[in-house]
Motif scaffolding. Structure first.
Motif, PDB file in Angstrom:
ATOM      1  N   GLU A  29       0.829  -1.211   0.000  1.00 19.68           N
ATOM      2  CA  GLU A  29       0.000   0.000   0.000  1.00 19.68           C
ATOM      3  C   GLU A  29       0.860   1.257   0.000  1.00 19.68           C
ATOM      4  O   GLU A  29       0.522   2.246  -0.634  1.00 19.68           O
ATOM      5  CB  GLU A  29      -0.893   0.049   1.240  1.00 19.68           C
ATOM      6  CG  GLU A  29      -2.074  -0.839   1.197  1.00 19.68           C
ATOM      7  CD  GLU A  29      -2.852  -0.768   2.496  1.00 19.68           C
ATOM      8  OE1 GLU A  29      -2.846   0.287   3.168  1.00 19.68           O
ATOM      9  OE2 GLU A  29      -3.465  -1.787   2.856  1.00 19.68           O
ATOM     10  N   GLN A  30       1.969   1.207   0.732  1.00 19.86           N
ATOM     11  CA  GLN A  30       2.869   2.360   0.798  1.00 19.86           C
ATOM     12  C   GLN A  30       3.609   2.562  -0.518  1.00 19.86           C
ATOM     13  O   GLN A  30       3.875   3.689  -0.920  1.00 19.86           O
ATOM     14  CB  GLN A  30       3.888   2.183   1.921  1.00 19.86           C
ATOM     15  CG  GLN A  30       3.276   2.165   3.293  1.00 19.86           C
ATOM     16  CD  GLN A  30       4.295   1.795   4.354  1.00 19.86           C
ATOM     17  OE1 GLN A  30       5.436   1.418   4.053  1.00 19.86           O
ATOM     18  NE2 GLN A  30       3.891   1.890   5.607  1.00 19.86           N
ATOM     19  N   THR A  33       0.615   3.361  -5.375  1.00 21.10           N
ATOM     20  CA  THR A  33      -0.509   4.287  -5.187  1.00 21.10           C
ATOM     21  C   THR A  33      -1.824   3.710  -5.691  1.00 21.10           C
ATOM     22  O   THR A  33      -2.887   4.209  -5.325  1.00 21.10           O
ATOM     23  CB  THR A  33      -0.233   5.617  -5.901  1.00 21.10           C
ATOM     24  OG1 THR A  33      -0.001   5.359  -7.296  1.00 21.10           O
ATOM     25  CG2 THR A  33       0.973   6.324  -5.305  1.00 21.10           C
ATOM     26  N   SER A  36      -5.427   1.663  -2.444  1.00 18.39           N
ATOM     27  CA  SER A  36      -5.810   2.583  -1.362  1.00 18.39           C
ATOM     28  C   SER A  36      -7.148   2.127  -0.796  1.00 18.39           C
ATOM     29  O   SER A  36      -8.207   2.574  -1.233  1.00 18.39           O
ATOM     30  CB  SER A  36      -5.875   4.020  -1.859  1.00 18.39           C
ATOM     31  OG  SER A  36      -6.784   4.111  -2.927  1.00 18.39           O
ATOM     32  N   ARG A  39     -10.789   3.218   4.696  1.00 20.62           N
ATOM     33  CA  ARG A  39     -10.504   3.046   6.122  1.00 20.62           C
ATOM     34  C   ARG A  39     -11.717   3.489   6.923  1.00 20.62           C
ATOM     35  O   ARG A  39     -12.289   4.531   6.666  1.00 20.62           O
ATOM     36  CB  ARG A  39      -9.272   3.839   6.525  1.00 20.62           C
ATOM     37  CG  ARG A  39      -8.023   3.258   5.898  1.00 20.62           C
ATOM     38  CD  ARG A  39      -6.820   4.101   6.259  1.00 20.62           C
ATOM     39  NE  ARG A  39      -5.680   3.657   5.500  1.00 20.62           N
ATOM     40  CZ  ARG A  39      -4.628   3.062   6.038  1.00 20.62           C
ATOM     41  NH1 ARG A  39      -4.593   2.830   7.312  1.00 20.62           N
ATOM     42  NH2 ARG A  39      -3.613   2.701   5.298  1.00 20.62           N
ATOM     43  N   ARG A  45      -8.873  -1.409   7.550  1.00 18.30           N
ATOM     44  CA  ARG A  45      -8.831  -1.329   6.092  1.00 18.30           C
ATOM     45  C   ARG A  45      -9.904  -2.223   5.484  1.00 18.30           C
ATOM     46  O   ARG A  45     -10.049  -3.377   5.882  1.00 18.30           O
ATOM     47  CB  ARG A  45      -7.468  -1.790   5.576  1.00 18.30           C
ATOM     48  CG  ARG A  45      -6.323  -0.896   5.931  1.00 18.30           C
ATOM     49  CD  ARG A  45      -5.020  -1.631   5.621  1.00 18.30           C
ATOM     50  NE  ARG A  45      -3.870  -0.776   5.682  1.00 18.30           N
ATOM     51  CZ  ARG A  45      -3.186  -0.518   6.788  1.00 18.30           C
ATOM     52  NH1 ARG A  45      -3.559  -1.045   7.937  1.00 18.30           N
ATOM     53  NH2 ARG A  45      -2.118   0.268   6.753  1.00 18.30           N
ATOM     54  N   TYR A  47     -11.040  -3.573   1.672  1.00 17.33           N
ATOM     55  CA  TYR A  47     -10.604  -3.685   0.290  1.00 17.33           C
ATOM     56  C   TYR A  47     -11.770  -4.085  -0.606  1.00 17.33           C
ATOM     57  O   TYR A  47     -12.537  -4.982  -0.269  1.00 17.33           O
ATOM     58  CB  TYR A  47      -9.507  -4.745   0.167  1.00 17.33           C
ATOM     59  CG  TYR A  47      -8.268  -4.405   0.935  1.00 17.33           C
ATOM     60  CD1 TYR A  47      -7.205  -3.768   0.318  1.00 17.33           C
ATOM     61  CD2 TYR A  47      -8.165  -4.707   2.287  1.00 17.33           C
ATOM     62  CE1 TYR A  47      -6.062  -3.452   1.032  1.00 17.33           C
ATOM     63  CE2 TYR A  47      -7.027  -4.392   3.007  1.00 17.33           C
ATOM     64  CZ  TYR A  47      -5.980  -3.760   2.373  1.00 17.33           C
ATOM     65  OH  TYR A  47      -4.858  -3.438   3.072  1.00 17.33           O
ATOM     66  N   ASP A  51      -9.459  -3.630  -5.596  1.00 20.90           N
ATOM     67  CA  ASP A  51      -8.215  -3.535  -4.816  1.00 20.90           C
ATOM     68  C   ASP A  51      -7.524  -4.895  -4.756  1.00 20.90           C
ATOM     69  O   ASP A  51      -6.305  -4.991  -4.893  1.00 20.90           O
ATOM     70  CB  ASP A  51      -8.496  -3.073  -3.382  1.00 20.90           C
ATOM     71  CG  ASP A  51      -8.962  -1.635  -3.276  1.00 20.90           C
ATOM     72  OD1 ASP A  51      -8.571  -0.822  -4.124  1.00 20.90           O
ATOM     73  OD2 ASP A  51      -9.721  -1.343  -2.326  1.00 20.90           O
TER      74      ASP A  51
END
Length: 112
Positions: A29-30, A33, A36, A39, A45, A47, A51
């Motif tokens: 995720e970091q 991009t 995302s 949340r 999180r 998804y 995703d």
């Protein structure tokens, strides 16, 4: 892969679908991009199936093809559609292999 019939999935479910630890998904995720998740309370999180598909593509590029993070990012930007098709074909071939394995086991158990 299983059919994704829910609107949202928690990180533990996603990690199980893909076959990687939750920490790996958080790291991806970091780095990417394109991932995302939504949340909600207490930073949980959620998804979507899209995703999860993106994470499967990332897994394919990094773990199966052995690309480095930067190369995988480039492939995601330049060639995502082709990668998605390739991943779909691999999924279908895996399903056929699994079905054939079951058939062979069944035939091996038959006593004529």
């Amino acid at each position: 892969m299983e059919d994704l019939d829910k609107k949202y999935y928690r990180i533990g479910d996603v990690a199980e679908f893909i076959g990687v630890p939750e920490s790996t998904i958080r790291y991806w995720e970091q780095e990417f991009t394109e991932v995302s998740p939504k949340r909600v309370s207490r930073n949980v999180r959620l998804y979507t199936p899209d995703d999860i598909q993106t994470l499967r593509i990332i897994h394919y590029l990094l773990k199966v093809r052995g690309l480095r993070i930067e190369a995988a990012k480039t492939q995601m930007q330049m060639n995502r559609k082709n990668i998605s098709r390739r991943l779909k074909v691999l999924d279908e071939l895996t399903e056929v292999r699994d079905e054939l394995t079951v058939m062979l086991k069944t035939l091996g158990k038959r006593k004529d």
